[in-house]
Each structure stands twice: as structure tokens, then as C-alpha cells.
Design a protein around this motif. Structure first.
Motif, PDB file in Angstrom:
ATOM      1  N   THR A 123     -59.935 -32.130 -65.895  1.00  0.00           N
ATOM      2  CA  THR A 123     -60.816 -32.692 -66.913  1.00  0.00           C
ATOM      3  C   THR A 123     -61.392 -31.557 -67.755  1.00  0.00           C
ATOM      4  OG1 THR A 123     -62.682 -32.616 -65.370  1.00  0.00           O
ATOM      5  CG2 THR A 123     -61.441 -34.688 -65.483  1.00  0.00           C
ATOM      6  N   GLY A 124     -62.018 -31.950 -68.845  1.00  0.00           N
ATOM      7  CA  GLY A 124     -62.739 -30.998 -69.677  1.00  0.00           C
ATOM      8  C   GLY A 124     -61.835 -29.976 -70.331  1.00  0.00           C
ATOM      9  N   ASN A 125     -62.354 -28.771 -70.467  1.00  0.00           N
ATOM     10  CA  ASN A 125     -61.617 -27.701 -71.124  1.00  0.00           C
ATOM     11  C   ASN A 125     -60.364 -27.308 -70.343  1.00  0.00           C
ATOM     12  OD1 ASN A 125     -63.607 -27.586 -73.106  1.00  0.00           O
ATOM     13  ND2 ASN A 125     -64.805 -26.086 -71.963  1.00  0.00           N
ATOM     14  N   PHE A 126     -60.380 -27.481 -69.022  1.00  0.00           N
ATOM     15  CA  PHE A 126     -59.215 -27.109 -68.222  1.00  0.00           C
ATOM     16  C   PHE A 126     -58.033 -28.038 -68.507  1.00  0.00           C
ATOM     17  CE2 PHE A 126     -56.780 -26.989 -64.184  1.00  0.00           C
ATOM     18  CZ  PHE A 126     -56.468 -25.636 -64.188  1.00  0.00           C
ATOM     19  N   ALA A 127     -58.299 -29.302 -68.768  1.00  0.00           N
ATOM     20  CA  ALA A 127     -57.220 -30.223 -69.129  1.00  0.00           C
ATOM     21  C   ALA A 127     -56.592 -29.822 -70.470  1.00  0.00           C
ATOM     22  CB  ALA A 127     -57.754 -31.657 -69.198  1.00  0.00           C
ATOM     23  N   VAL A 128     -57.424 -29.385 -71.401  1.00  0.00           N
ATOM     24  CA  VAL A 128     -56.893 -28.900 -72.681  1.00  0.00           C
ATOM     25  C   VAL A 128     -56.068 -27.630 -72.460  1.00  0.00           C
ATOM     26  CG1 VAL A 128     -57.523 -28.150 -74.998  1.00  0.00           C
ATOM     27  CG2 VAL A 128     -58.858 -29.925 -73.865  1.00  0.00           C
ATOM     28  N   TYR A 129     -56.515 -26.782 -71.557  1.00  0.00           N
ATOM     29  CA  TYR A 129     -55.778 -25.544 -71.237  1.00  0.00           C
ATOM     30  C   TYR A 129     -54.390 -25.869 -70.688  1.00  0.00           C
ATOM     31  CZ  TYR A 129     -54.498 -21.527 -68.317  1.00  0.00           C
ATOM     32  OH  TYR A 129     -53.823 -20.503 -67.718  1.00  0.00           O
ATOM     33  N   LEU A 130     -54.301 -26.812 -69.757  1.00  0.00           N
ATOM     34  CA  LEU A 130     -53.006 -27.180 -69.184  1.00  0.00           C
ATOM     35  C   LEU A 130     -52.093 -27.815 -70.223  1.00  0.00           C
ATOM     36  CD1 LEU A 130     -54.043 -28.613 -65.693  1.00  0.00           C
ATOM     37  CD2 LEU A 130     -53.235 -26.313 -66.256  1.00  0.00           C
ATOM     38  N   GLY A 131     -52.664 -28.616 -71.108  1.00  0.00           N
ATOM     39  CA  GLY A 131     -51.851 -29.212 -72.156  1.00  0.00           C
ATOM     40  C   GLY A 131     -51.333 -28.197 -73.155  1.00  0.00           C
ATOM     41  N   ALA A 132     -52.122 -27.159 -73.415  1.00  0.00           N
ATOM     42  CA  ALA A 132     -51.695 -26.144 -74.380  1.00  0.00           C
ATOM     43  C   ALA A 132     -50.580 -25.260 -73.837  1.00  0.00           C
ATOM     44  CB  ALA A 132     -52.882 -25.271 -74.778  1.00  0.00           C
ATOM     45  N   LEU A 133     -50.412 -25.196 -72.514  1.00  0.00           N
ATOM     46  CA  LEU A 133     -49.371 -24.347 -71.949  1.00  0.00           C
ATOM     47  C   LEU A 133     -47.976 -24.819 -72.324  1.00  0.00           C
ATOM     48  CD1 LEU A 133     -50.737 -23.674 -68.346  1.00  0.00           C
ATOM     49  CD2 LEU A 133     -50.608 -22.047 -70.232  1.00  0.00           C
ATOM     50  N   ARG A 134     -47.803 -26.146 -72.477  1.00  0.00           N
ATOM     51  CA  ARG A 134     -46.484 -26.702 -72.791  1.00  0.00           C
ATOM     52  C   ARG A 134     -46.417 -27.275 -74.201  1.00  0.00           C
ATOM     53  NH1 ARG A 134     -47.009 -28.988 -67.415  1.00  0.00           N
ATOM     54  NH2 ARG A 134     -45.543 -28.018 -65.956  1.00  0.00           N
ATOM     55  N   SER A 135     -47.326 -26.954 -75.038  1.00  0.00           N
ATOM     56  CA  SER A 135     -47.384 -27.530 -76.375  1.00  0.00           C
ATOM     57  C   SER A 135     -46.351 -26.891 -77.293  1.00  0.00           C
ATOM     58  CB  SER A 135     -48.785 -27.352 -76.963  1.00  0.00           C
ATOM     59  OG  SER A 135     -49.094 -25.977 -77.102  1.00  0.00           O
ATOM     60  N   ALA A 136     -46.162 -27.547 -78.444  1.00  0.00           N
ATOM     61  CA  ALA A 136     -45.248 -27.000 -79.449  1.00  0.00           C
ATOM     62  C   ALA A 136     -45.784 -25.692 -80.027  1.00  0.00           C
ATOM     63  CB  ALA A 136     -45.033 -28.027 -80.559  1.00  0.00           C
ATOM     64  N   GLU A 137     -47.089 -25.542 -80.090  1.00  0.00           N
ATOM     65  CA  GLU A 137     -47.665 -24.287 -80.570  1.00  0.00           C
ATOM     66  C   GLU A 137     -47.356 -23.137 -79.618  1.00  0.00           C
ATOM     67  OE1 GLU A 137     -51.765 -25.056 -81.047  1.00  0.00           O
ATOM     68  OE2 GLU A 137     -51.514 -26.398 -82.772  1.00  0.00           O
ATOM     69  N   ALA A 138     -47.361 -23.409 -78.308  1.00  0.00           N
ATOM     70  CA  ALA A 138     -46.999 -22.370 -77.347  1.00  0.00           C
ATOM     71  C   ALA A 138     -45.540 -21.959 -77.514  1.00  0.00           C
ATOM     72  CB  ALA A 138     -47.255 -22.869 -75.922  1.00  0.00           C
ATOM     73  N   ALA A 139     -44.658 -22.934 -77.745  1.00  0.00           N
ATOM     74  CA  ALA A 139     -43.252 -22.603 -77.983  1.00  0.00           C
ATOM     75  C   ALA A 139     -43.086 -21.783 -79.252  1.00  0.00           C
ATOM     76  CB  ALA A 139     -42.435 -23.897 -78.062  1.00  0.00           C
ATOM     77  N   ARG A 140     -43.839 -22.104 -80.285  1.00  0.00           N
ATOM     78  CA  ARG A 140     -43.759 -21.334 -81.528  1.00  0.00           C
ATOM     79  C   ARG A 140     -44.265 -19.903 -81.306  1.00  0.00           C
ATOM     80  NH1 ARG A 140     -46.767 -24.336 -84.145  1.00  0.00           N
ATOM     81  NH2 ARG A 140     -45.151 -25.837 -84.754  1.00  0.00           N
ATOM     82  N   LYS A 176     -56.733 -20.886 -77.354  1.00  0.00           N
ATOM     83  CA  LYS A 176     -56.717 -22.186 -78.021  1.00  0.00           C
ATOM     84  C   LYS A 176     -57.994 -22.959 -77.725  1.00  0.00           C
ATOM     85  CE  LYS A 176     -55.080 -26.066 -79.770  1.00  0.00           C
ATOM     86  NZ  LYS A 176     -54.982 -26.292 -81.237  1.00  0.00           N
ATOM     87  N   VAL A 177     -58.402 -23.007 -76.465  1.00  0.00           N
ATOM     88  CA  VAL A 177     -59.636 -23.718 -76.109  1.00  0.00           C
ATOM     89  C   VAL A 177     -60.845 -23.027 -76.728  1.00  0.00           C
ATOM     90  CG1 VAL A 177     -61.076 -24.478 -74.182  1.00  0.00           C
ATOM     91  CG2 VAL A 177     -58.594 -24.546 -73.981  1.00  0.00           C
ATOM     92  N   ARG A 178     -60.873 -21.709 -76.690  1.00  0.00           N
ATOM     93  CA  ARG A 178     -62.006 -20.978 -77.261  1.00  0.00           C
ATOM     94  C   ARG A 178     -62.114 -21.211 -78.772  1.00  0.00           C
ATOM     95  NH1 ARG A 178     -64.507 -16.586 -75.204  1.00  0.00           N
ATOM     96  NH2 ARG A 178     -62.805 -16.329 -73.717  1.00  0.00           N
ATOM     97  N   ALA A 179     -60.987 -21.195 -79.461  1.00  0.00           N
ATOM     98  CA  ALA A 179     -61.010 -21.411 -80.902  1.00  0.00           C
ATOM     99  C   ALA A 179     -61.472 -22.827 -81.252  1.00  0.00           C
ATOM    100  CB  ALA A 179     -59.623 -21.143 -81.480  1.00  0.00           C
ATOM    101  N   ALA A 182     -64.038 -16.398 -69.939  1.00  0.00           N
ATOM    102  CA  ALA A 182     -63.154 -17.545 -69.693  1.00  0.00           C
ATOM    103  C   ALA A 182     -63.928 -18.823 -69.983  1.00  0.00           C
ATOM    104  CB  ALA A 182     -62.662 -17.546 -68.255  1.00  0.00           C
ATOM    105  N   VAL A 183     -63.370 -19.650 -70.855  1.00  0.00           N
ATOM    106  CA  VAL A 183     -64.021 -20.914 -71.194  1.00  0.00           C
ATOM    107  C   VAL A 183     -63.254 -22.107 -70.627  1.00  0.00           C
ATOM    108  CG1 VAL A 183     -65.039 -19.988 -73.287  1.00  0.00           C
ATOM    109  CG2 VAL A 183     -62.775 -21.042 -73.385  1.00  0.00           C
ATOM    110  N   ALA A 184     -62.027 -21.916 -70.176  1.00  0.00           N
ATOM    111  CA  ALA A 184     -61.213 -23.032 -69.663  1.00  0.00           C
ATOM    112  C   ALA A 184     -60.718 -22.760 -68.254  1.00  0.00           C
ATOM    113  CB  ALA A 184     -60.030 -23.298 -70.591  1.00  0.00           C
ATOM    114  N   ALA A 185     -60.090 -21.629 -68.017  1.00  0.00           N
ATOM    115  CA  ALA A 185     -59.493 -21.323 -66.713  1.00  0.00           C
ATOM    116  C   ALA A 185     -59.841 -19.898 -66.327  1.00  0.00           C
ATOM    117  CB  ALA A 185     -57.976 -21.498 -66.758  1.00  0.00           C
ATOM    118  N   ARG A 186     -60.371 -19.756 -65.134  1.00  0.00           N
ATOM    119  CA  ARG A 186     -60.683 -18.423 -64.608  1.00  0.00           C
ATOM    120  C   ARG A 186     -59.530 -17.950 -63.734  1.00  0.00           C
ATOM    121  NH1 ARG A 186     -65.694 -16.810 -65.663  1.00  0.00           N
ATOM    122  NH2 ARG A 186     -67.201 -18.394 -66.294  1.00  0.00           N
TER     123      ARG A 186
END
Length: 336
Positions: free
Chosen positions: A75-92, A176-179, A227-231
Motif C-alpha cells: 500500500t501507499g508509496n511502496f505500492a507505487v514503487y513496485l508498480g514503477a519497477l515494471r512500468s513502460a518508463e522503467a523500460a525506456r 519516481k515516487v519522490r518526484a 527513502a520515501v517508498a522503499a528502504r
């Protein structure tokens, strides 16, 4: 077919079963040993919301509920962190900062698949969609069963490339979460400042000042916290020897599966031979061949009326019994 006859039939084919098992095991073992091996880079992280000095805890107007720690879902910022790991922006990001696109292109052009693509005129150069698919297949996020930590692993044939890609992915998701948090705070501060420039009521201005102070505090915390999402519980590291695929485990499974598969095939072959032996001669060549041994030898084909059996003529009594039946006899014996 009875079980005893089936076992006897399989036993008579024991040499063929042994040879087929050996051939299957050798073919599968050769494929397993020829499979390219990959290194595994791993990092252990924990949600920042689980610590008392987390950004979400410091920014929340109410105390952080302890019951939320029992929820296994991120939940929270950590869920956003996990989603960003496999996102299209990460691939780019990986396509721009690493050589993964060239590596995928070389893989697509090598071996029998590459020859088939060239023969059919298919595309060989890898693009961002291929890189994102590769990222989804090779990046694994696993939650620990005994703690609140999560393991983030990435597999790659090159040891240095695996470690570099995992470090870049962690830094990208955290940034990504920090921004996002900093952008939300900046926009709220700008909106509150515009409202304060127009508001003349003293009581409303005091409330706006309190909201502005909260947003300025949030921007300060986001900029200052590491660290704002994952330590990071364990920094990204890569193993010395490649471990994927697990060859001993695959060979052991193959040694168990090959005899079972060959025995099953031998049993099916014995059943088919037994069904063919029990079927009448020529039954498998007729229009209803699928009936097999369940077809009776005296079957007739209803599509040809002349082949259907004719009803037998009723036998008549002979000699003195051939006499007409009188009406009084129709009423039954004993009546005159």
C-alpha cells in the motif's frame, strides 16, 4: 483389458520402454545442459511506511494505523514503487542508459529462432515493447513469509549488467515516487499562495497559512529524506556463479518424469493393441470403425435396407392341429 493382462503386455515391451526412457532422458538432459545460464541480482527492501520516521507517517494528519501493518498487500508509496519497477518508463530508462536493447536484438538474431525470423522476413531489432516484456519476465518481486521485507531479483546472462540494471531500477522507482510527492506539494503550495494573495478575510487567511505550512513541511521532508517508498535492507548484489536455470533440480525432475511418460505411452499402446485384437475382422474398416471392440459381429447397417434381417415367418402347427378356431374356443377352455 484386465490389469493383469495390461501389466503383462507392458512387461513384454520392457526393452523398448527402457530404450525410450533412456533416449528421452538423454534428449532432455542435453537440452537442460545446453540452456544458457543467467546470473541473479537481488536486493531486499522494506516499505518505508513501516518505520516511525517514514514520510507518509510524518505527513499524515492522524497517527499511522497499526492495523495496516497486518495487510499483506503493498500500500501507499511502496505500492507505487513496485508498480514503477515494471512500468513502460522503467523500460525506456533501461533502453537509454543500458545496452539491453542491443542484447535483446542479438538474442533474437541468434540460434534457430533468428534463422526462422530471417527466413520469414520478420523483425529482428528489439524495441521498447520487447524490453518491457523481458523486464516483466525476468524481474521478480517476492514477499517474505516471516517478515515485512520484499526481495527484488533480476536475472541476466551478464553478471555486471544484472547488477547495474537492478541498481538503476531501484533508483528510478524511488526517484519516481519522490518526484510525484514533490510535484504534489509544489502545486499545492502554488495554489495556496495564489489564494492568500486574493483572500482578505482574517480567519480564512489563518487557515490558509496553516495549510501552506503543512505543504511546505511536506516538500521539505520529501527533499530531505533518503527513502520515501522503499528502504534498502540489503543493497543490490549479484551472485558469483549463475544459478538459473537450476540444473540439478531439472535433471532430477526429468529422471522422475521420463519413466512415467514412457510407461504411460506403453500402457496406451498395449490398450490399443488389445482393442484391435478383440475387434472382429474388418470392423475397423467399416463406416462405424470408431465403435471398435464394442461392435457385435452380427451387426447390420441401417443405411442398406437389404442388409437388415427379415422377420421370420410364424411357425404353424402341423398335422391335426391345423384346424380353424371356433368362436366358442376363443372364450377359453371350459366353455361350451
Amino acid at each position: 483389458m484386465p490389469l493383469e493382462l495390461l501389466l503383462r503386455a507392458v512387461w513384454r515391451m520392457r526393452r523398448g520402454v527402457a530404450l525410450a526412457t533412456l533416449a528421452l532422458w538423454l534428449a532432455g538432459g542435453t537440452l537442460i545442459l545446453a540452456w544458457p545460464r543467467r546470473y541473479l541480482a537481488e536486493a531486499v527492501v522494506a516499505p518505508a511506511e513501516t518505520t516511525a520516521i517514514a514520510v507518509s507517517t510524518l505527513l499524515a494528519p492522524m497517527p499511522f494505523p497499526a492495523g495496516g501493518l497486518l495487510d499483506p498487500r503493498p500500500t501507499g508509496n511502496f505500492a507505487v514503487y513496485l508498480g514503477a519497477l515494471r512500468s513502460a518508463e522503467a523500460a525506456r530508462m533501461l533502453a537509454q542508459e543500458t545496452g539491453l536493447l542491443a542484447h535483446l536484438t542479438a538474442e533474437r538474431a541468434s540460434g534457430p529462432p533468428g534463422w526462422l525470423r530471417r527466413a520469414l522476413g520478420l523483425r529482428i531489432e528489439a524495441d521498447l515493447d520487447d524490453l518491457q516484456t523481458w523486464l516483466e519476465h525476468n524481474l521478480a518481486v517476492t514477499q517474505s513469509l516471516v517478515s515485512i521485507t520484499w526481495s527484488v531479483t533480476l536475472a541476466h546472462p551478464d553478471r555486471a549488467a544484472a547488477l547495474d540494471a537492478l541498481q538503476r531500477l531501484h533508483a528510478f522507482a524511488e526517484a519516481k515516487v519522490r518526484a510525484d510527492l514533490a510535484e504534489v506539494a509544489r502545486r499545492r503550495i502554488a495554489a495556496l499562495e495564489r489564494r492568500l494573495a486574493e483572500e482578505r478575510d482574517l480567519f480564512l487567511r489563518q487557515s490558509l497559512y496553516d495549510l501552506l505550512a503543512q505543504q511546505q513541511r511536506a516538500a521539505l521532508l520529501v527533499a530531505a529524506d533518503e527513502a520515501v517508498a522503499a528502504r534498502l535492507v540489503s543493497a543490490p548484489a549479484v551472485e558469483i556463479r549463475p544459478s538459473l536455470p537450476n540444473r540439478p533440480l531439472l535433471l532430477a525432475l526429468l529422471a522422475l518424469a521420463a519413466p512415467l511418460a514412457v510407461l504411460g505411452a506403453a500402457a496406451c499402446l498395449a490398450l490399443l493393441r488389445g482393442a484391435a485384437a478383440l475387434a472382429p475382422r474388418g470392423a475397423l474398416a467399416g463406416p462405424n470403425w470408431w465403435l471398435g471392440p464394442f461392435e457385435a459381429p452380427g451387426r447390420w447397417d441401417l443405411s442398406h435396407p437389404e442388409s437388415a434381417p427379415q422377420p421370420a415367418a410364424a411357425s404353424l402347427p402341423s398335422g391335426a392341429d391345423r384346424r380353424p378356431v371356433r368362436p366358442q374356443d376363443a372364450d377359453g377352455p371350459g366353455r361350451g
